[in-house]
Design an enzyme around this catalytic site. Sequence first.
Site, PDB file in Angstrom:
ATOM      1  CD  GLU A  33      -2.655   1.041   2.409  1.00  0.00           C
ATOM      2  OE1 GLU A  33      -3.522   2.116   2.785  1.00  0.00           O
ATOM      3  OE2 GLU A  33      -2.839  -0.086   3.288  1.00  0.00           O
ATOM      4  NE  ARG A 257       3.659  -7.895  11.030  1.00  0.00           N
ATOM      5  CZ  ARG A 257       2.938  -7.303  10.029  1.00  0.00           C
ATOM      6  NH1 ARG A 257       1.916  -7.734   9.405  1.00  0.00           N
ATOM      7  NH2 ARG A 257       3.496  -5.939   9.851  1.00  0.00           N
ATOM      8  CE  LYS A 267       2.968   0.242   4.876  1.00  0.00           C
ATOM      9  NZ  LYS A 267       2.430   0.174   3.704  1.00  0.00           N
TER      10      LYS A 267
HETATM   11  P1  ATP Z   1       2.690  -2.066   7.954  1.00  0.00           P
HETATM   12  O1  ATP Z   1       1.945  -2.487   9.067  1.00  0.00           O
HETATM   13  O2  ATP Z   1       3.865  -1.781   8.440  1.00  0.00           O
HETATM   14  O3  ATP Z   1       1.925  -0.762   7.530  1.00  0.00           O
HETATM   15  P2  ATP Z   1       1.369  -3.450   5.928  1.00  0.00           P
HETATM   16  O4  ATP Z   1       1.190  -5.028   5.884  1.00  0.00           O
HETATM   17  O5  ATP Z   1       0.135  -2.569   5.875  1.00  0.00           O
HETATM   18  O6  ATP Z   1       2.568  -3.024   6.807  1.00  0.00           O
HETATM   19  P3  ATP Z   1       1.578  -3.370   3.017  1.00  0.00           P
HETATM   20  O7  ATP Z   1       2.058  -2.123   2.307  1.00  0.00           O
HETATM   21  O8  ATP Z   1      -0.110  -3.505   3.075  1.00  0.00           O
HETATM   22  O9  ATP Z   1       2.012  -2.961   4.409  1.00  0.00           O
HETATM   23  O10 ATP Z   1       2.554  -4.804   2.848  1.00  0.00           O
HETATM   24  C1  ATP Z   1       2.734  -5.169   1.376  1.00  0.00           C
HETATM   25  C2  ATP Z   1       3.594  -6.614   1.810  1.00  0.00           C
HETATM   26  O11 ATP Z   1       4.194  -6.691   2.629  1.00  0.00           O
HETATM   27  C3  ATP Z   1       2.176  -7.437   2.202  1.00  0.00           C
HETATM   28  O12 ATP Z   1       2.089  -8.795   1.529  1.00  0.00           O
HETATM   29  C4  ATP Z   1       2.563  -7.627   3.739  1.00  0.00           C
HETATM   30  O13 ATP Z   1       2.010  -8.741   4.213  1.00  0.00           O
HETATM   31  C5  ATP Z   1       3.946  -7.841   3.689  1.00  0.00           C
HETATM   32  N1  ATP Z   1       4.439  -7.293   4.983  1.00  0.00           N
HETATM   33  C6  ATP Z   1       4.177  -6.293   5.634  1.00  0.00           C
HETATM   34  N2  ATP Z   1       4.944  -6.327   6.814  1.00  0.00           N
HETATM   35  C7  ATP Z   1       5.468  -7.270   6.972  1.00  0.00           C
HETATM   36  C8  ATP Z   1       6.516  -8.134   7.887  1.00  0.00           C
HETATM   37  N3  ATP Z   1       6.599  -7.481   9.078  1.00  0.00           N
HETATM   38  N4  ATP Z   1       6.892  -9.143   7.514  1.00  0.00           N
HETATM   39  C9  ATP Z   1       6.797  -9.739   6.528  1.00  0.00           C
HETATM   40  N5  ATP Z   1       5.849  -9.323   5.306  1.00  0.00           N
HETATM   41  C10 ATP Z   1       5.341  -7.930   5.707  1.00  0.00           C
HETATM   42 MG    MG Z   2      -1.611  -2.810   4.849  1.00  0.00          MG
END
Ligand code: ATP
Ligand code: MG
Length: 553
Positions: A33, A257, A267
């Site tokens: 995102e 994760r 983020k």
């Molecule tokens: P955040 O909570 O940091 O905002 P998010 O999951 O909302 O992270 P996205 O941009 O939606 O961030 O994630 C893009 C991809 O990265 C998704 O497939 C997500 O599952 C993966 N991802 C995000 N954080 C992690 C993590 N800590 N370990 C492994 N994969 C991750």
């Molecule tokens: Mg997200």
Amino acid sequence: MSEDKSLNFIEEIIEKDLADGKYNSISTRFPPEPNGYLHIGHAKSICLNFGLALKYGGKTNLRFDDTNPTTEETEYVESIKDDVRWLGFNWAEELYASNYFDQLYVFAVQLISKGLAYVDDSNSDEIAEQKGTPTVPGKRNAYAERTVEENLRLFEEMKNGKYEDGAKVLRAKIDMASPNMLMRDPIIYRIKHAHHHRTGDKWCIYPMYDFAHGQSDAIENITHSICTLEFIPHRELYDWFIMQLEIFPSKQYEFARLNMTYTIMSKRKLLRLVNEGFVSGWDDPRMSTISGMRRRGYTAKSIREFCDKIGVARRENLIDVGLLEFCVREDLNAIALRRMVVFDPLKVVLTNYEGAGELLHSENNPEDVNGGSRNIPFSKELYIERDDFMENPPKKYFRLAPGQMVRLKSAYIIQCNEVIKDAAGNVTELHCTYIPESKSGNDTSGIHVKGTLHWVSVSHAVEAEVRLYDRLFIVEDVDGAEGEFTDHINPHSLQVLPKVYAEPALKEAKADERYQFLRKGYFCLDKDAASGKLVFNRTVTLKDGWAKESKKK
Ligand code: ATP
Ligand code: MG
């Protein structure tokens, strides 16, 4: 990925799918995102998705999940592309969930036409209340009884901007008694009169994540859609939409994760560090963002190696940040150019040295036979590190002390004869003699010393600023710690040394080179460096100081 390693559970699934002829080749996607910069957790997901496609000869799309118009920005899109490229991966196609808004609208109309979606005028509190609880089934309201025609008309009116934000939603008609709360007539479209970074003002209704993600996967023929464990309850809904819409049967798989000690990885929290001034920006070298780690001097290779080492787990765990630092050290040891830099200078005068313009030679990297060497000017006046001298040393002190001998790296053995002090009794200068026959590489002196010191020639040294970093948080499990995460920030995470003395070869320092300052750690040039101003970041120390600390306890 090394061949002798056993397969992780996703590789096992893929190998079985390929062996069964379910697919001819695989497709994965990385779906960020664009609402912030990528962090080390995303690197894990990138390495996994791209790595699987590389291993099995498939392809990976970069898909921006930009269904939420209010938080996404073009700046983030650019930084994400930079980061993925820098990590060493190439995507097959650059795509946006917003590319599919027309198609997703058609999908929603299809569901309505099949009697599987309805427009609901309830507000969010009412919807929440009617949903029930995990043990109490929910109740459908009267809106669920609307006819297909009425739903089609209302949904079109929603699209055309007839209603205010929140006045209506479109819900899938599934099962209000499902033990999975997400299956209890989930909202699939909401009204939001907001400008979108790509579609502008074309839409005032936007699909929810669950109505966009799986369908986007299906449109792109993604075979293995890999996400993190919190999406397990969404899988049922993911499959339901695909089944009802009769589209490509993408499948979702979940892994744990990445969580890391002394680190935050959300983020939202990283944004707070930036906005509240705890760090200088998204690429502050103390940040767990890919751009921060890159600026700090971490190599893409070491991050890939780390992601490979930690593997793919199905249960949440907390990875020691020391493992990441280990991977960084290992790579830097192989590639870093060795240089000498004195942080806290003490002047040494070689009373018997009368040479002029003598150039010594030293290897750039003992780990690299093709690394070459550089010239180092030697002279009568040198700087050594102030804490490499002790006037009254304990036994087994092998550095410099009155009467004692040490080797200067790649130069000569010297002996300290006289200690010069100022009126306050501070040591200001050491008078030493050098042993002409002890030159490194051609030592016929027969003298053996145990200590070797780094040094620079006073008149040739170049000044530089050095920034030393430590962990940004002082507790191991930041997310699990009591109070606000900002309560646990390390007040000493940055130490700036405005003036250190570097050997002249560092005048030519380049942004893409890595250095080992002997006995000091690994360093890289910071982007704040300008012509005539050298600024170095310490990437990592030579040894893990924290490991030693915890052993002491
Ligand atoms: P955040 O909570 O940091 O905002 P998010 O999951 O909302 O992270 P996205 O941009 O939606 O961030 O994630 C893009 C991809 O990265 C998704 O497939 C997500 O599952 C993966 N991802 C995000 N954080 C992690 C993590 N800590 N370990 C492994 N994969 C991750
Ligand atoms: Mg997200």
